[in-house]
Motif scaffolding. Structure first.
Motif, short mmCIF file in Angstrom:
data_model
loop_
_atom_site.label_atom_id
_atom_site.label_comp_id
_atom_site.label_asym_id
_atom_site.label_seq_id
_atom_site.Cartn_x
_atom_site.Cartn_y
_atom_site.Cartn_z
N ALA A 141 -2.94 -0.08 -9.98
CA ALA A 141 -2.53 -1.59 -9.66
C ALA A 141 -2.14 -1.83 -8.22
CB ALA A 141 -1.61 -2.30 -10.60
N PHE A 142 -1.46 -1.01 -7.60
CA PHE A 142 -0.67 -1.46 -6.31
C PHE A 142 -1.52 -0.95 -4.88
CE2 PHE A 142 2.68 -3.47 -8.44
CZ PHE A 142 3.13 -4.04 -7.65
N ILE A 143 -2.26 -0.03 -5.11
CA ILE A 143 -2.96 0.70 -4.08
C ILE A 143 -4.42 0.01 -3.51
CG2 ILE A 143 -4.53 2.33 -5.17
CD1 ILE A 143 -3.27 4.43 -3.23
N ALA A 162 0.62 -1.30 -0.06
CA ALA A 162 0.15 0.09 0.04
C ALA A 162 0.81 1.07 -0.08
CB ALA A 162 -0.97 -0.07 1.19
N ILE A 163 1.86 1.36 0.71
CA ILE A 163 2.98 2.39 0.61
C ILE A 163 3.35 2.48 -0.82
CG2 ILE A 163 5.00 3.15 1.47
CD1 ILE A 163 4.35 2.04 4.28
N VAL A 164 3.86 1.50 -1.27
CA VAL A 164 4.43 1.62 -2.58
C VAL A 164 3.28 2.07 -3.62
CG1 VAL A 164 5.19 0.40 -4.82
CG2 VAL A 164 5.90 -0.09 -2.66
N LEU A 220 -2.34 11.82 1.94
CA LEU A 220 -3.12 11.07 3.12
C LEU A 220 -3.27 9.71 3.14
CD1 LEU A 220 -5.96 13.87 3.44
CD2 LEU A 220 -3.81 13.74 4.70
N CYS A 221 -3.15 9.23 1.66
CA CYS A 221 -3.35 7.74 1.44
C CYS A 221 -2.10 7.13 2.02
CB CYS A 221 -3.81 7.45 0.29
SG CYS A 221 -3.93 5.65 0.05
N VAL A 222 -0.94 7.88 1.83
CA VAL A 222 0.59 7.15 2.28
C VAL A 222 0.25 7.23 3.90
CG1 VAL A 222 2.96 7.96 2.54
CG2 VAL A 222 1.66 8.16 0.47
#
Length: 627
Positions: free
Chosen positions: A388-390, A349-351, A451-453
């Protein structure tokens, strides 16, 4: 022991690998999910042509999109519980049927008013579908396939969200605005047939849905969505002739909060069970998805305006500029699931969220400096990778520790929060575009992505990681609290209990054990149950694989029981083992025994016990799934 009140033929034991039919069911769900999310963004490209053809003004045409968003967001809380009550498969098919039929009627609409009406029906169908998709996937797949399956499904959603303007540009430029609805019809029919053929029948859980709570929460959700949607454009203005946006938001929050408070001790009927918000992973995943949806759902609006109005591209040319983004999003999807399995939800999720933030900030800089379209296309390749990664790790983190009886409610709540973020993002972006430039709007979206980070970093223990080194500090402490040794064990035949567990929705295997067996103190534990000897004629072979279970030791003071018993509630299991000889091992204390004032309080605590137990077994998954 038969888990008839809790599970059904859609669920697997811990070691069962997914079958070809399971993957085909996932494919059917992905097709339907792609359709409904594309429809939420594709309309933005078609609005100019639609306004010209139907003679609609700008404010009226905006409601072609807003009506869908409202009808999609408002029923989500109730839709999740409907799947529990009537079966996720049936509600999903109903929603897909409504969506497909409404798509045809949208294309045939002679006026804007009729088109808006059928868009509401489309949104209602989409709301019925979305929570059921997550619930079905969660019940079909187990780790490590669960992370891959949720990764594919969530990434398809991310790809759909960014592909809407691209596909819309091609369709509108070639066949007119009606084509964005007509294309849904054959695909929707094929998806319905595939879902009917491949998705297993769902067990109906014994939950009730109070009509009063549904009506009050629906009114509250409408007030919140309307306040967000209209308030972003005019914070001090009167919304729908009712009241100022800020006051409407407060009223909505009070109504929804009142329902949640009134149902706080009844998780079996609660539309939004309080127990969901006691887990950091669910809360942070939901907030992260809202922040990401805020960004992703609105990003294409300023981009398409810049490409068409500032760079002079037609809709088809603007769509071609974003083709690399869609290709990368599709190609990267399988790797997101693998990353969740190997590195954990938080890392993945961080990526994804960092990539989203960087891509938005870079896009804002390029638009502000009036860069050419191909520079912007290159930046949006990273945007496609981020999509794709979140979504995959946030979905995995939110749902993998949720008890089955709360799965519909959890899926509805997660998607409601996510959709609220999307509605707020679209409204806020529209307000920014009216007052500032496209570059400024993209910069604001980069702030939301940041904020998502933060939410991704706060997900907690690495749900989805297969290596102890990736468990995080909390997870490491949990494992170190019992470094590989059992706290105790007992063996004996599985016998009939008093039946209370099954009536509560928590059927358990009662072990007739030797009272002299050394056991830890009374309490509820995470442990294992191993079937040592089967007594049935059809299967006399033992099943030595340890099955993850919650083990209750002691007398149940809530029912004034005095006899010390051992009861094992086996997670994700659907077999009758009465009369079999089994061994129960105890590994980690969840809580001591407690006398509850009411049965509802006991059920609420048992739900929380299951959440903590599943967290423990995910952290120890490399032992459970080791072949």
């Amino acid at each position: 022991m038969k888990r008839s009140a809790r599970s059904g033929p859609t669920e697997h034991t811990i070691r069962q690998a997914p079958t070809r039919r399971d993957w085909l069911a996932l494919a059917a769900l992905c097709i339907g999910f792609f359709l409904l999310l594309v429809d939420s963004t594709i309309i933005s490209v078609a609005l100019p042509a639609l306004m010209k053809d139907l003679g609609a003004g700008e404010q009226t045409a905006i409601w072609v999109n807003s009506a869908y968003l409202f009808a999609y967001a408002i029923p989500l809380l109730v839709a999740g519980r409907l799947g529990d009550r009537f079966g996720a498969r049936g509600i999903y098919l109903l929603g897909l049927g409504l969506f497909t039929a409404a798509s045809l009627l949208c294309a045939l609409s002679p006026t804007t008013g009729i088109l808006i009406l059928w868009r509401v029906v489309q949104g209602l169908g989409a709301a019925l579908m979305t929570p059921q998709s997550m619930t079905i996937i969660r019940r079909i797949f187990t780790f490590p396939a669960l992370a891959t399956a949720l990764g594919i499904w969530a990434s398809v959603g991310g790809t759909a969200a960014v592909s809407g303007p691209l596909l819309g540009g091609v369709l509108v430029g070639t066949w007119g605005w009606q084509s964005i609805f007509l294309v849904n019809v054959p695909i929707g029919i094929a998806a319905w047939i595939a879902a009917w053929r491949w998705i297993p029948r769902s067990t109906r859980l014994p939950v009730s849905i109070p009509l009063t709570s549904v009506l009050i929460s629906g009114a509250g959700a409408f007030a919140i969505v309307a306040g967000i949607h209209e308030g972003a454009a005019s914070p001090g203005g009167v919304v729908l002739g009712l009241m100022p946006a800020w006051l409407l938001l407060c009223v909505g929050a009070v109504l929804v909060g009142g329902v949640v408070y009134a149902q706080r001790s009844r998780p079996d009927i609660a539309l939004l069970p309080v127990v969901l918000f006691r887990g950091r992973a669910f809360v942070m995943a939901a907030l992260g998805s809202a922040a990401a949806s805020f960004t992703v759902g609105a990003a294409m609006i300023p981009v398409m305006i810049y490409l068409q109005e500032d760079r002079g591209l037609d809709p088809f040319e603007a769509a071609l500029t974003l083709v690399p983004m869609g290709v990368v999003a599709a190609l990267a999807a399988p790797f997101a699931g693998r990353s969740v399995n190997s590195r954990g939800s938080r890392f993945t999720a961080i990526v994804g969220s960092v990539s989203l933030t960087v891509s938005m900030a870079a896009a804002a800089g390029l638009v502000l400096t009036e860069a050419n379209e191909w520079s912007l296309s290159g930046v949006f390749v990273l945007f496609g990778f981020a999509n794709a990664f979140i979504w995959a790790p946030l979905s995995v983190a939110a749902l993998t520790v949720i008890p089955d009886r709360l799965m519909g409610a959890a899926a509805g709540a997660y998607n409601a929060v996510k959709q609220a973020g999307g509605v707020l993002g679209s409204a806020a972006t529209a307000a920014l575009l009216a007052a500032a430039s496209e570059g400024t709007a993209l910069a604001a979206l980069a702030g939301s992505a940041a904020l998502c980070v933060v939410a991704a970093a706060l997900l907690g223990p690495e749900v989805g990681s297969s290596e102890p080194g990736h468990l995080g500090r909390k997870g490491a402490d949990l494992l170190e609290s019992n470094p590989g040794s059992f706290l105790g064990y007992a063996a004996g035949p599985v016998v009939q209990g008093e039946g209370r567990g099954k009536k509560l929705g928590f059927p358990t295997a009662n072990i007739d054990f030797d009272p002299a067996t050394p056991l830890p103190g009374d309490g509820v534990y995470a442990g294992r149950l191993t079937i040592l000897e089967r007594t049935g004629l059809d299967d006399a072979r033992p099943s030595p694989e340890p099955l993850a279970a919650l083990v209750s030791i002691g007398s149940n003071a809530t029912f004034n029981a005095t006899t010390r018993t051992i009861e094992a509630y086996i997670l994700d299991f659907d077999e009758d083992i009465y009369g079999c000889r089994a061994e129960v091992s105890v590994e980690w204390l969840i809580r001591p025994q407690i006398k509850f004032e009411t049965v509802d309080d006991l059920i609420a605590q048992m739900d929380q016990d299951e959440v903590r137990g599943r967290e423990y077994f995910q952290l120890k998954r490399y032992e459970v799934t080791d072949e």
